[in-house]
Scaffold this motif. Structure first.
Motif, PDB file in Angstrom:
ATOM      1  N   LEU A  77      78.237 -10.452  56.446  1.00 28.78           N
ATOM      2  CA  LEU A  77      77.396 -11.815  56.819  1.00 28.78           C
ATOM      3  C   LEU A  77      76.430 -12.009  58.214  1.00 28.78           C
ATOM      4  O   LEU A  77      76.961 -12.094  59.383  1.00 28.78           O
ATOM      5  CB  LEU A  77      78.500 -12.851  56.397  1.00 28.78           C
ATOM      6  CG  LEU A  77      79.385 -13.281  54.919  1.00 28.78           C
ATOM      7  CD1 LEU A  77      79.682 -14.238  54.880  1.00 28.78           C
ATOM      8  CD2 LEU A  77      78.109 -12.454  53.913  1.00 28.78           C
ATOM      9  N   ASP A  78      75.350 -12.400  57.877  1.00 30.92           N
ATOM     10  CA  ASP A  78      74.607 -12.958  59.062  1.00 30.92           C
ATOM     11  C   ASP A  78      75.474 -14.251  59.562  1.00 30.92           C
ATOM     12  O   ASP A  78      76.008 -14.595  58.837  1.00 30.92           O
ATOM     13  CB  ASP A  78      73.482 -13.233  58.965  1.00 30.92           C
ATOM     14  CG  ASP A  78      72.870 -13.972  57.502  1.00 30.92           C
ATOM     15  OD1 ASP A  78      73.451 -15.096  58.063  1.00 30.92           O
ATOM     16  OD2 ASP A  78      73.236 -13.831  56.536  1.00 30.92           O
ATOM     17  N   PRO A  79      75.185 -14.516  61.221  1.00 33.22           N
ATOM     18  CA  PRO A  79      75.971 -15.904  61.076  1.00 33.22           C
ATOM     19  C   PRO A  79      76.078 -16.494  60.580  1.00 33.22           C
ATOM     20  O   PRO A  79      76.895 -17.794  60.186  1.00 33.22           O
ATOM     21  CB  PRO A  79      75.437 -16.173  62.382  1.00 33.22           C
ATOM     22  CG  PRO A  79      75.135 -14.094  62.945  1.00 33.22           C
ATOM     23  CD  PRO A  79      74.181 -13.176  61.469  1.00 33.22           C
ATOM     24  N   VAL A  80      74.428 -16.809  60.155  1.00 35.59           N
ATOM     25  CA  VAL A  80      74.687 -18.458  59.635  1.00 35.59           C
ATOM     26  C   VAL A  80      75.555 -18.545  58.229  1.00 35.59           C
ATOM     27  O   VAL A  80      75.945 -19.283  57.490  1.00 35.59           O
ATOM     28  CB  VAL A  80      72.799 -18.283  58.902  1.00 35.59           C
ATOM     29  CG1 VAL A  80      72.660 -19.507  58.087  1.00 35.59           C
ATOM     30  CG2 VAL A  80      72.075 -19.282  60.014  1.00 35.59           C
ATOM     31  N   SER A  81      75.052 -17.265  57.115  1.00 35.43           N
ATOM     32  CA  SER A  81      75.859 -17.400  55.842  1.00 35.43           C
ATOM     33  C   SER A  81      77.590 -17.167  56.502  1.00 35.43           C
ATOM     34  O   SER A  81      78.478 -17.404  56.235  1.00 35.43           O
ATOM     35  CB  SER A  81      75.285 -15.643  55.288  1.00 35.43           C
ATOM     36  OG  SER A  81      74.142 -15.750  55.198  1.00 35.43           O
ATOM     37  N   PHE A  82      78.406 -16.518  57.281  1.00 33.62           N
ATOM     38  CA  PHE A  82      79.094 -16.894  57.804  1.00 33.62           C
ATOM     39  C   PHE A  82      80.165 -18.097  58.038  1.00 33.62           C
ATOM     40  O   PHE A  82      81.005 -18.562  57.561  1.00 33.62           O
ATOM     41  CB  PHE A  82      79.736 -15.874  58.990  1.00 33.62           C
ATOM     42  CG  PHE A  82      80.370 -15.473  59.853  1.00 33.62           C
ATOM     43  CD1 PHE A  82      81.754 -14.672  58.832  1.00 33.62           C
ATOM     44  CD2 PHE A  82      81.874 -16.505  60.631  1.00 33.62           C
ATOM     45  CE1 PHE A  82      83.117 -14.437  59.471  1.00 33.62           C
ATOM     46  CE2 PHE A  82      82.770 -16.860  61.274  1.00 33.62           C
ATOM     47  CZ  PHE A  82      83.525 -15.469  60.531  1.00 33.62           C
ATOM     48  N   ASP A  83      78.937 -18.876  58.932  1.00 36.55           N
ATOM     49  CA  ASP A  83      79.789 -20.246  58.990  1.00 36.55           C
ATOM     50  C   ASP A  83      79.675 -21.019  57.628  1.00 36.55           C
ATOM     51  O   ASP A  83      80.723 -22.128  57.894  1.00 36.55           O
ATOM     52  CB  ASP A  83      78.099 -21.351  60.228  1.00 36.55           C
ATOM     53  CG  ASP A  83      78.464 -20.506  61.502  1.00 36.55           C
ATOM     54  OD1 ASP A  83      79.613 -20.454  62.277  1.00 36.55           O
ATOM     55  OD2 ASP A  83      77.607 -20.842  61.944  1.00 36.55           O
ATOM     56  N   GLU A  84      78.781 -20.654  56.799  1.00 36.37           N
ATOM     57  CA  GLU A  84      78.540 -21.530  55.883  1.00 36.37           C
ATOM     58  C   GLU A  84      80.426 -21.361  54.814  1.00 36.37           C
ATOM     59  O   GLU A  84      80.935 -22.447  54.278  1.00 36.37           O
ATOM     60  CB  GLU A  84      77.791 -20.983  54.850  1.00 36.37           C
ATOM     61  CG  GLU A  84      76.216 -21.575  54.932  1.00 36.37           C
ATOM     62  CD  GLU A  84      75.305 -20.322  53.847  1.00 36.37           C
ATOM     63  OE1 GLU A  84      75.958 -20.038  53.034  1.00 36.37           O
ATOM     64  OE2 GLU A  84      74.324 -21.417  54.293  1.00 36.37           O
ATOM     65  N   GLN A  85      80.347 -19.761  55.042  1.00 37.48           N
ATOM     66  CA  GLN A  85      81.970 -19.267  54.850  1.00 37.48           C
ATOM     67  C   GLN A  85      83.188 -20.964  55.199  1.00 37.48           C
ATOM     68  O   GLN A  85      84.404 -20.808  54.472  1.00 37.48           O
ATOM     69  CB  GLN A  85      82.884 -18.040  54.776  1.00 37.48           C
ATOM     70  CG  GLN A  85      81.498 -17.177  54.246  1.00 37.48           C
ATOM     71  CD  GLN A  85      82.178 -17.347  52.803  1.00 37.48           C
ATOM     72  OE1 GLN A  85      83.549 -16.812  52.578  1.00 37.48           O
ATOM     73  NE2 GLN A  85      80.600 -17.119  51.552  1.00 37.48           N
ATOM     74  N   MET A  86      82.718 -20.894  56.698  1.00 39.46           N
ATOM     75  CA  MET A  86      84.026 -22.175  57.193  1.00 39.46           C
ATOM     76  C   MET A  86      83.628 -23.223  57.239  1.00 39.46           C
ATOM     77  O   MET A  86      84.086 -23.808  57.564  1.00 39.46           O
ATOM     78  CB  MET A  86      84.379 -21.185  58.519  1.00 39.46           C
ATOM     79  CG  MET A  86      84.433 -19.847  58.483  1.00 39.46           C
ATOM     80  SD  MET A  86      85.133 -19.440  60.499  1.00 39.46           S
ATOM     81  CE  MET A  86      85.760 -20.119  61.192  1.00 39.46           C
ATOM     82  N   VAL A 179      78.539 -11.145  63.619  1.00 38.49           N
ATOM     83  CA  VAL A 179      78.491 -10.605  65.208  1.00 38.49           C
ATOM     84  C   VAL A 179      77.664 -11.440  65.871  1.00 38.49           C
ATOM     85  O   VAL A 179      76.963 -11.386  65.621  1.00 38.49           O
ATOM     86  CB  VAL A 179      78.342  -8.509  65.003  1.00 38.49           C
ATOM     87  CG1 VAL A 179      78.096  -8.420  66.625  1.00 38.49           C
ATOM     88  CG2 VAL A 179      79.322  -7.508  64.681  1.00 38.49           C
ATOM     89  N   ARG A 180      78.058 -11.344  66.504  1.00 39.90           N
ATOM     90  CA  ARG A 180      77.200 -12.666  67.512  1.00 39.90           C
ATOM     91  C   ARG A 180      78.048 -12.323  69.069  1.00 39.90           C
ATOM     92  O   ARG A 180      78.764 -12.460  69.023  1.00 39.90           O
ATOM     93  CB  ARG A 180      76.871 -13.750  67.452  1.00 39.90           C
ATOM     94  CG  ARG A 180      78.318 -14.800  66.746  1.00 39.90           C
ATOM     95  CD  ARG A 180      77.902 -16.476  66.035  1.00 39.90           C
ATOM     96  NE  ARG A 180      79.047 -16.842  64.966  1.00 39.90           N
ATOM     97  CZ  ARG A 180      79.167 -17.824  64.427  1.00 39.90           C
ATOM     98  NH1 ARG A 180      77.667 -17.906  64.344  1.00 39.90           N
ATOM     99  NH2 ARG A 180      80.185 -17.754  63.729  1.00 39.90           N
TER     100      ARG A 180
END
Length: 295
Positions: A77-86, A179-180
């Motif tokens: 997931l891109d970082p923005v979508s990953f943060d949505e998961q959390m 990844v970031r």
């Protein structure tokens, strides 16, 4: 070799040519690293540093797959979508070592934590739940106050500096990653069953630079670099180091490089997601897999 063309010149030109070639196609088969052990998944931590020899350590471009233990590969997931998961998860780190019986827990940023409640810390693979009744708000020196001195919810072990402090997190088998900042981040956190399992990565490595006569050029078609090196020699001797790309040596180099890319085996190709109505449908590899209702 002479004062005009030195051995060091040749090393630098070869390295420039190597980087130029890799920039045309980041995933050369010669540079794959499969099933590389990047580290171990520890309970309470969801960050793993990218391998230092990856072509790109700041994005997922070099990564073909990430796996934890014997589980399936994680979905990117891109970082923005990953943060949505959390969403709803709060995390920070301990700023000052805490000891058993202490009634406060000093943490970095306390703004996201509830006014009272409980947090979890993980020490040596064991989860500890700590309750508190108040918060001193700070972006760098937060404090959870009102921790019981003993019994349920108390600090019963030593908690070192930089241990992660979590609130409302999920544990289980990680399924997503991003990844970031030079790191791989995954979620959910690993649970007790997955603690200390290997984190595996398949990734494209950066090509080896040339700085000595003992270095090996790690391209199967290494001969294309001979044309590149001859072109750079020619340009320094005959063209005052002004790079003329109409030179026969350069054209021959470009043709060899294009042939190398064109004749790569099918295993170097990666599935593309279809774009329907200019929108990417996440998770589908071929249009036949998409339900009629979503086409």
């Amino acid at each position: 070799l002479s004062e005009k063309i030195t051995l060091q010149d040749c090393f630098e030109w070869l390295t420039t040519g190597i980087k130029f070639i890799q920039g045309k196609l980041k995933r050369w088969p010669e540079h794959y690293s499969y099933n590389a052990i990047l580290g171990q998944a520890n309970r309470g931590t969801n960050i793993q540093a990218m391998p230092t020899d990856a072509y790109d350590t700041e994005t997922n471009k070099s990564l073909i797959a990430v796996r934890i233990g014997d589980n399936e590969k994680l979905d990117y997931l891109d970082p923005v979508s990953f943060d949505e998961q959390m969403e709803g998860v709060s995390v920070t780190q301990v700023t000052t070592q805490a000891t058993s019986g202490q009634t406060t827990l000093e943490i970095d940023n306390s703004y996201d934590f509830q006014d009272s409640g409980s947090v979890n810390v993980y020490v040596s693979g064991t989860k500890y739940n700590i309750t508190y009744t108040g918060v001193t708000r700070s972006a760098t020196a937060g404090i959870l106050t009102g921790v019981p001195a003993s019994g349920t919810g108390s600090i019963s072990i030593t908690i070192a500096v930089d241990v992660y402090v979590w609130q409302d997190e999920d544990e289980g088998i990680p399924s997503k990653f991003t990844v970031r900042n030079g790191n791989i981040e995954f979620y959910p956190l690993v649970d007790a069953n997955e603690d200390n399992t290997n984190i595996y990565g398949d990734y494209a490595k950066v090509a080896t630079s040339v700085d000595s006569e003992g270095d090996a050029i790690d391209y199967q078609r290494y001969d294309m670099l001979q044309d590149y090196l001859t072109w750079r020699m020619e340009q320094k001797v005959k063209n005052s180091n002004k790079l003329d790309q109409n030179s026969g040596w350069y054209l021959q180099f470009k043709e060899s490089m294009n042939d190398a890319i064109r004749t790569l085996p099918p295993s170097n190709l990666f599935p593309m997601h279809p774009k329907l109505n200019k929108m990417r449908k996440r998770g589908w590899n071929v249009i036949q897999e998409i339900p009629i209702s979503e086409q």
